[in-house]
Design an enzyme around this catalytic site. Sequence first.
Site, PDB file in Angstrom:
ATOM      1  N   THR A  29     -33.903 -38.612  38.794  1.00 29.41           N
ATOM      2  CA  THR A  29     -32.984 -39.701  39.154  1.00 29.41           C
ATOM      3  C   THR A  29     -31.697 -39.117  39.733  1.00 29.41           C
ATOM      4  O   THR A  29     -31.089 -39.726  40.608  1.00 29.41           O
ATOM      5  CB  THR A  29     -32.668 -40.595  37.925  1.00 29.41           C
ATOM      6  OG1 THR A  29     -31.936 -39.854  36.959  1.00 29.41           O
ATOM      7  CG2 THR A  29     -33.939 -41.146  37.298  1.00 29.41           C
ATOM      8  N   HIS A  82     -19.363 -77.500  33.124  1.00 30.53           N
ATOM      9  CA  HIS A  82     -18.928 -78.832  32.702  1.00 30.53           C
ATOM     10  C   HIS A  82     -17.398 -78.936  32.631  1.00 30.53           C
ATOM     11  O   HIS A  82     -16.735 -78.082  32.057  1.00 30.53           O
ATOM     12  CB  HIS A  82     -19.489 -79.157  31.315  1.00 30.53           C
ATOM     13  CG  HIS A  82     -20.972 -79.098  31.234  1.00 30.53           C
ATOM     14  ND1 HIS A  82     -21.790 -79.892  31.995  1.00 30.53           N
ATOM     15  CD2 HIS A  82     -21.802 -78.323  30.492  1.00 30.53           C
ATOM     16  CE1 HIS A  82     -23.069 -79.622  31.709  1.00 30.53           C
ATOM     17  NE2 HIS A  82     -23.098 -78.661  30.807  1.00 30.53           N
ATOM     18  N   GLN A  89     -29.485 -81.060  40.734  1.00 31.11           N
ATOM     19  CA  GLN A  89     -30.742 -80.695  41.394  1.00 31.11           C
ATOM     20  C   GLN A  89     -30.736 -81.137  42.858  1.00 31.11           C
ATOM     21  O   GLN A  89     -31.244 -80.430  43.733  1.00 31.11           O
ATOM     22  CB  GLN A  89     -31.944 -81.353  40.687  1.00 31.11           C
ATOM     23  CG  GLN A  89     -32.364 -80.687  39.391  1.00 31.11           C
ATOM     24  CD  GLN A  89     -31.719 -81.297  38.154  1.00 31.11           C
ATOM     25  OE1 GLN A  89     -30.608 -81.834  38.236  1.00 31.11           O
ATOM     26  NE2 GLN A  89     -32.384 -81.205  37.023  1.00 31.11           N
ATOM     27  N   LYS A 149     -32.174 -44.140  39.623  1.00 32.73           N
ATOM     28  CA  LYS A 149     -30.770 -44.082  39.221  1.00 32.73           C
ATOM     29  C   LYS A 149     -30.132 -45.414  39.573  1.00 32.73           C
ATOM     30  O   LYS A 149     -30.184 -45.857  40.723  1.00 32.73           O
ATOM     31  CB  LYS A 149     -30.057 -42.952  39.955  1.00 32.73           C
ATOM     32  CG  LYS A 149     -28.711 -42.599  39.367  1.00 32.73           C
ATOM     33  CD  LYS A 149     -28.822 -41.921  37.998  1.00 32.73           C
ATOM     34  CE  LYS A 149     -28.513 -40.456  38.018  1.00 32.73           C
ATOM     35  NZ  LYS A 149     -28.913 -39.758  36.791  1.00 32.73           N
ATOM     36  N   ARG A 180     -17.592 -88.037  38.521  1.00 32.67           N
ATOM     37  CA  ARG A 180     -17.366 -86.852  37.687  1.00 32.67           C
ATOM     38  C   ARG A 180     -17.085 -85.642  38.561  1.00 32.67           C
ATOM     39  O   ARG A 180     -17.313 -85.664  39.775  1.00 32.67           O
ATOM     40  CB  ARG A 180     -18.568 -86.586  36.775  1.00 32.67           C
ATOM     41  CG  ARG A 180     -19.849 -86.244  37.515  1.00 32.67           C
ATOM     42  CD  ARG A 180     -20.953 -85.747  36.543  1.00 32.67           C
ATOM     43  NE  ARG A 180     -22.088 -85.235  37.320  1.00 32.67           N
ATOM     44  CZ  ARG A 180     -23.151 -84.620  36.824  1.00 32.67           C
ATOM     45  NH1 ARG A 180     -23.260 -84.423  35.522  1.00 32.67           N
ATOM     46  NH2 ARG A 180     -24.120 -84.169  37.613  1.00 32.67           N
TER      47      ARG A 180
END
Lengths: 302, 302, 302, 302
Positions: free
Chosen positions: A57, A251, A223, A12, A175
Amino acid sequence: MPTILGQNQYGKAENRVVKITRDGATHHIKDLNVSVSLSGDMDDVHYSGSNTNVLPTDTTKNTVYAFAKEHGVDSAEQFGIHLARHFVTSQEPIHRARIRIEEYAWERIDAPGSEGEHSFVRRGQETRLAQITYDGSSWEVVSGLRDLVVMNSTDSEFWGYVKDKYTTLKEAYDRILATEVSARWRYNWTGDAQDMPDWDTSYEQTKRHLLHAFAETYSLSLQQTLYQMGTRIIDHREEIDEVRFSLPNKHHFLVDLEPFGLKNDTADGAVYYAADRPYGLIEGTVLRDGCEARIPADLTNL
Amino acid sequence: MPTILGQNQYGKAENRVVKITRDGATHHIKDLNVSVSLSGDMDDVHYSGSNTNVLPTDTTKNTVYAFAKEHGVDSAEQFGIHLARHFVTSQEPIHRARIRIEEYAWERIDAPGSEGEHSFVRRGQETRLAQITYDGSSWEVVSGLRDLVVMNSTDSEFWGYVKDKYTTLKEAYDRILATEVSARWRYNWTGDAQDMPDWDTSYEQTKRHLLHAFAETYSLSLQQTLYQMGTRIIDHREEIDEVRFSLPNKHHFLVDLEPFGLKNDTADGAVYYAADRPYGLIEGTVLRDGCEARIPADLTNL
Amino acid sequence: MPTILGQNQYGKAENRVVKITRDGATHHIKDLNVSVSLSGDMDDVHYSGSNTNVLPTDTTKNTVYAFAKEHGVDSAEQFGIHLARHFVTSQEPIHRARIRIEEYAWERIDAPGSEGEHSFVRRGQETRLAQITYDGSSWEVVSGLRDLVVMNSTDSEFWGYVKDKYTTLKEAYDRILATEVSARWRYNWTGDAQDMPDWDTSYEQTKRHLLHAFAETYSLSLQQTLYQMGTRIIDHREEIDEVRFSLPNKHHFLVDLEPFGLKNDTADGAVYYAADRPYGLIEGTVLRDGCEARIPADLTNL
Amino acid sequence: MPTILGQNQYGKAENRVVKITRDGATHHIKDLNVSVSLSGDMDDVHYSGSNTNVLPTDTTKNTVYAFAKEHGVDSAEQFGIHLARHFVTSQEPIHRARIRIEEYAWERIDAPGSEGEHSFVRRGQETRLAQITYDGSSWEVVSGLRDLVVMNSTDSEFWGYVKDKYTTLKEAYDRILATEVSARWRYNWTGDAQDMPDWDTSYEQTKRHLLHAFAETYSLSLQQTLYQMGTRIIDHREEIDEVRFSLPNKHHFLVDLEPFGLKNDTADGAVYYAADRPYGLIEGTVLRDGCEARIPADLTNL
């Protein structure tokens, strides 16, 4: 028979449990979304529809609510451990239980005219995650979070990349770096009750290290930031051996305002367009040296 | 012609603007979602497709970004006032401008190794709302919030209601009261620059009063709580004449654990099932005595 | 008292009702989401929390399910009329009932080895809408649809518009026109059982006219297409006096492929980027000449 | 160094590409959402932020759009094969490319007054899925669908299950069986251009078999239905070796109308409450005998 049954599981999903604990006039909340997934000796129910080995369930749902009362909810992880152990040890055909939990945080409303401590506002920031798996002998606890949106408004660059015939991107020396962190971390706990981490403290500290590493990293790529966040966690939390991230690059594009005679310069407070799609998606695992990767790659990349 | 044109409006919706302001190494964020809606002398574009009176929605988008640079974003309301005035006064065929703004709050990441104040985590609680309407002579500013989830884990009852042949509900003398507040409040500001409210302060205080009234009201019905929240705001904020709420009753049902030999009693820390649908939906307006209701009923009930 | 209560309403929202009708081995489905909203003599419950006049929202839920059995579900509109009449006529303090219904369409799975007609797949296209309001004397039925996504891959232009200092958009002589139609239409039915429209037929025909008008209009602006769709409906459906549309312009931008030496020309099969936000939003009402506008502007523009 | 980098990947997600092809006045649409994920020699970008081996995600986006023009979009799978091959063969540091595609179906609007075949309405039923993975030597194509909602209004039972102390569920001899199918199937195609399946035909037929098996199975458990759907596909489609399903049990509970003196009996056309959460979740893989399971369990169960 030309076909056979492969891996399967059932249970469930999304049992919404709220447990209130009263300490005099002071109340505490645990607000969870619990999903149960069981597997084991389930060939018959697939081949012939025989439910002889099937715990419904609906019963797993009842068990979740009853356990919240019987055992309380100390932490999401502890609650999941109780449940996983119960299903595997009480039902012979069940060989493996996986409990997934989402937890929603609440904070108190500090109202001068309130007579007790029973008023709350949902925090609304990240959702806390826990996954507990037990197969009768070994335990695996993976915790994490999602929907934690972070931004550095400077100290991020991106240049020196490969340029092929389809490359048009301009290099960037200042940025915005923003992402919505989805992270999972795997504990090295092996089931010994003596050694059990303090799950709530571990969660709070892990989140803190993750945020600090994000803020403190001068970033040349998302990264690099990912790796710094993972390393920071593993360096400071000895109970964690592996961290996996899925980091959509949210972005923020500098708007071209030159047609309107305006200079939109980062140094001078700039205007950005926050884009929806497409988005860069950076995913990766950081491991304690010598440890094995066990968090599935697909856990984070859907 | 058997048909005629009725009310109409057009514009660019959901312009996602992020404005960074730099104060030395300390940065500030305004993170907005701005929707422009214009109306006026627009019969021709509907009847014949002639765009002679149509300022393109793309231009309204450009204007939003350019104004964020030219005028800055002091507050959502102030920014909307600049935009609304511009469209109505610069374009003869535009007779009315309505600017809707959502604002997302960020808080600073307090990281010891960070050299500046440019790292943020999205607060994630409520979304702040503002709507500014200008028709060339009169102004209307309606602000508000949505997605603010609150809970009292006690001090709520529900009894003494009408019982007809379809009534099965048991009376409750100690229940959870939880809702996801959607609120809009209308300012009595009429456009005088001298009298302009401090919009950000007004927002923070209004939210605070709303939360306190929720926490401090011993509730016999969600309607009573609604009225208390509205009254508290109007009592304390003289700049506001009207508050409209849409309050879904986020039901938390006490789970029946008797089949499992467990007593699930509110006095002793209970287990609840947090339901999704259906949900009670309580909506209403609270007015300063003598003032007119102007926030549309439909603004909150979709 | 410095504050007074304004417009208010309450009820149970989003009751998910599925009614199966069996005609031998052939089954029929009605799949509805029903929201009840009541208003009337409700001052006390707001001022003091007295529930003396309050029919519980739980009772309104029970009524929805009981009526689906007692009266069946002939159409969403007919079902809503039964419910609205019941609440207003059976409860003295209730002066007005508004029933909103969403309906989800299913189609049969035509499987050769199936022995009966009881297998269905959800159609998944638009959601059908109905709103029935009754105040004890007059009726208002507004039906509609949402989520109907349509596209013309040509026969759309956009030029000749106003150009101000913020205009950079290039004129377009062959563009994609796509929108996600949200429409509401108001019936002129006044409650006479003899004159009641065939609601299901009316819905199917109205949707058909809307789609045909979209497809057949050579469009110089989305407003022109909106007006054509409204006019077509009113011309062909005498039971409808007013249509209101909310049409987000689902922009498909021609991708600039020149940097890669490719010509991306509409005449030759072009590649488009389907954008999310921002989007143009065109809203308007079309009226039968001489009729009054009664669908709230805000019904469609949130 | 106490930490090391584990599995990682990056790329641009959710590139929304619409490709129109003109065949005289008859237009064709391919409407895709393409996500690129690359991995390879990426240690440096994580450890030091050096982007020397990094093809920007922005470039991968450009490539998707350029390829839609250069190569066209024959099918989602074929398009993904072009892209995956390109990234792995053109960039030495990229060792593996995984392309995921969602496809949205459109059908024509058949309008009598339309002069061409360029008007479409989005079908809105299931979303088609494709995933293409290439590592320079071997190919893996997994296709599928999600959001396909199906219902049998009878011919479903559930009884004979395990009963423990937490079991309260009543056995059912005539219930609704409804689910929202999420399926993935793996092709045995190994990259030989001669042997390539006709991807669009394969998709249509696989969906048809899935629907027929759902409709034709008299079901004693949702697991049995799952297995029948998988078997039917593998029996009829020799190009497919493995099918994985995630089937939420969309519960439709018979409403208890006895308190209102009404009998709500399945045999006589019953009224059901369609529940949201919690829901049973049944997941499993069906394999061609002798074939290996390769679709990750986690692909479907998040």
